[in-house]
Design a protein around this motif. Structure first.
Motif, mmCIF file in Angstrom:
data_model
loop_
_atom_site.group_PDB
_atom_site.id
_atom_site.type_symbol
_atom_site.label_atom_id
_atom_site.label_comp_id
_atom_site.label_asym_id
_atom_site.label_seq_id
_atom_site.Cartn_x
_atom_site.Cartn_y
_atom_site.Cartn_z
ATOM 1 N N GLY A 71 4.589 -2.823 2.680
ATOM 2 C CA GLY A 71 3.891 -4.075 2.375
ATOM 3 C C GLY A 71 4.738 -5.283 2.699
ATOM 4 N N GLY A 72 4.749 -6.250 1.788
ATOM 5 C CA GLY A 72 5.501 -7.469 2.000
ATOM 6 C C GLY A 72 5.657 -8.253 0.727
ATOM 7 N N GLY A 73 6.430 -9.321 0.804
ATOM 8 C CA GLY A 73 6.615 -10.186 -0.346
ATOM 9 C C GLY A 73 7.952 -10.875 -0.349
ATOM 10 N N GLY A 79 0.862 -1.164 0.000
ATOM 11 C CA GLY A 79 0.000 0.000 0.000
ATOM 12 C C GLY A 79 0.905 1.223 0.000
ATOM 13 N N PHE A 80 0.356 2.381 -0.349
ATOM 14 C CA PHE A 80 1.213 3.557 -0.352
ATOM 15 C C PHE A 80 0.431 4.821 -0.027
ATOM 16 C CE2 PHE A 80 0.108 2.992 -4.876
ATOM 17 C CZ PHE A 80 -0.437 4.227 -5.182
ATOM 18 N N LEU A 139 8.185 -5.254 3.627
ATOM 19 C CA LEU A 139 8.760 -4.465 2.547
ATOM 20 C C LEU A 139 8.572 -2.981 2.849
ATOM 21 C CD1 LEU A 139 8.093 -4.990 -1.194
ATOM 22 C CD2 LEU A 139 7.319 -2.896 -0.170
ATOM 23 N N LEU A 140 9.629 -2.211 2.714
ATOM 24 C CA LEU A 140 9.579 -0.753 2.784
ATOM 25 C C LEU A 140 10.106 -0.233 1.453
ATOM 26 C CD1 LEU A 140 11.134 -0.170 6.313
ATOM 27 C CD2 LEU A 140 8.725 -0.064 5.694
ATOM 28 N N ARG A 186 10.663 2.194 -8.663
ATOM 29 C CA ARG A 186 10.349 1.807 -7.293
ATOM 30 C C ARG A 186 11.629 1.240 -6.682
ATOM 31 N NH1 ARG A 186 7.062 3.947 -9.765
ATOM 32 N NH2 ARG A 186 4.881 3.459 -10.074
ATOM 33 N N ALA A 187 11.864 1.569 -5.429
ATOM 34 C CA ALA A 187 13.014 1.037 -4.690
ATOM 35 C C ALA A 187 12.458 0.308 -3.467
ATOM 36 C CB ALA A 187 13.950 2.158 -4.266
ATOM 37 N N PHE A 188 12.827 -0.958 -3.305
ATOM 38 C CA PHE A 188 12.304 -1.789 -2.225
ATOM 39 C C PHE A 188 13.428 -2.240 -1.307
ATOM 40 C CE2 PHE A 188 9.620 -2.886 -5.945
ATOM 41 C CZ PHE A 188 8.408 -2.406 -5.484
#
Length: 139
Positions: A135-137, A23-24, A110-111, A98-100
């Motif tokens: 989020g996550g993954g 989410g953002f 996940l940030l 996007r940078a994770f």
């Protein structure tokens, strides 16, 4: 026999693939919120994002290359096609990155950050955007 090989390949590909979901909260002319996700396989990411805020809502299908940058860090330049409801609506081209940072060896929380430009195709609106992702993954 070909059907069996194809079925096993699809099953194995799904088992080996990763996914990222988030989410953002972001800014594109005003505050906006939304979410997105990507399926990943062999460094290719396919997915999309949807957003909404006081100035309208929209969504885009995105494709990009997932580039490892170190332990748990990934960079994802993306190109997308979507639509937006601002100024009467229409299609838009999304160019961004996007940078994770995944907080775990095999994935997990996940940030991230997202930035880019939504280029309207035939209508007013669009513009640059910035997003903070949570989020996550697993890659």
């Amino acid at each position: 026999m070909r059907t069996l090989v194809l079925s096993l390949s699809l099953l194995l590909g799904t088992a080996l693939a990763g996914s990222l979901g988030y989410g953002f909260v972001g800014f594109q002319g005003s505050l906006q919120g939304g979410g997105g996700g990507f399926g990943t396989f062999q460094g290719i990411a396919l997915g999309g994002e949807a957003w909404g805020g006081p100035l309208g809502s929209g969504g885009a299908f995105l494709v990009g290359l997932l580039l490892p940058q170190g332990e748990g860090a990934y960079l994802l330049p993306v190109l997308g096609l979507g639509g937006e409801s601002r100024a009467g609506g229409g299609f838009l081209l999304d160019l961004g990155v996007r940078a994770f940072l995944l907080l775990g060896r095999e994935g997990g929380w996940l940030l991230g950050l997202g930035a880019g430009y939504a280029l309207p195709l035939g209508f007013a609106g669009g513009g640059g955007y910035f997003r903070v992702l949570f989020g996550g993954g697993r890659p």
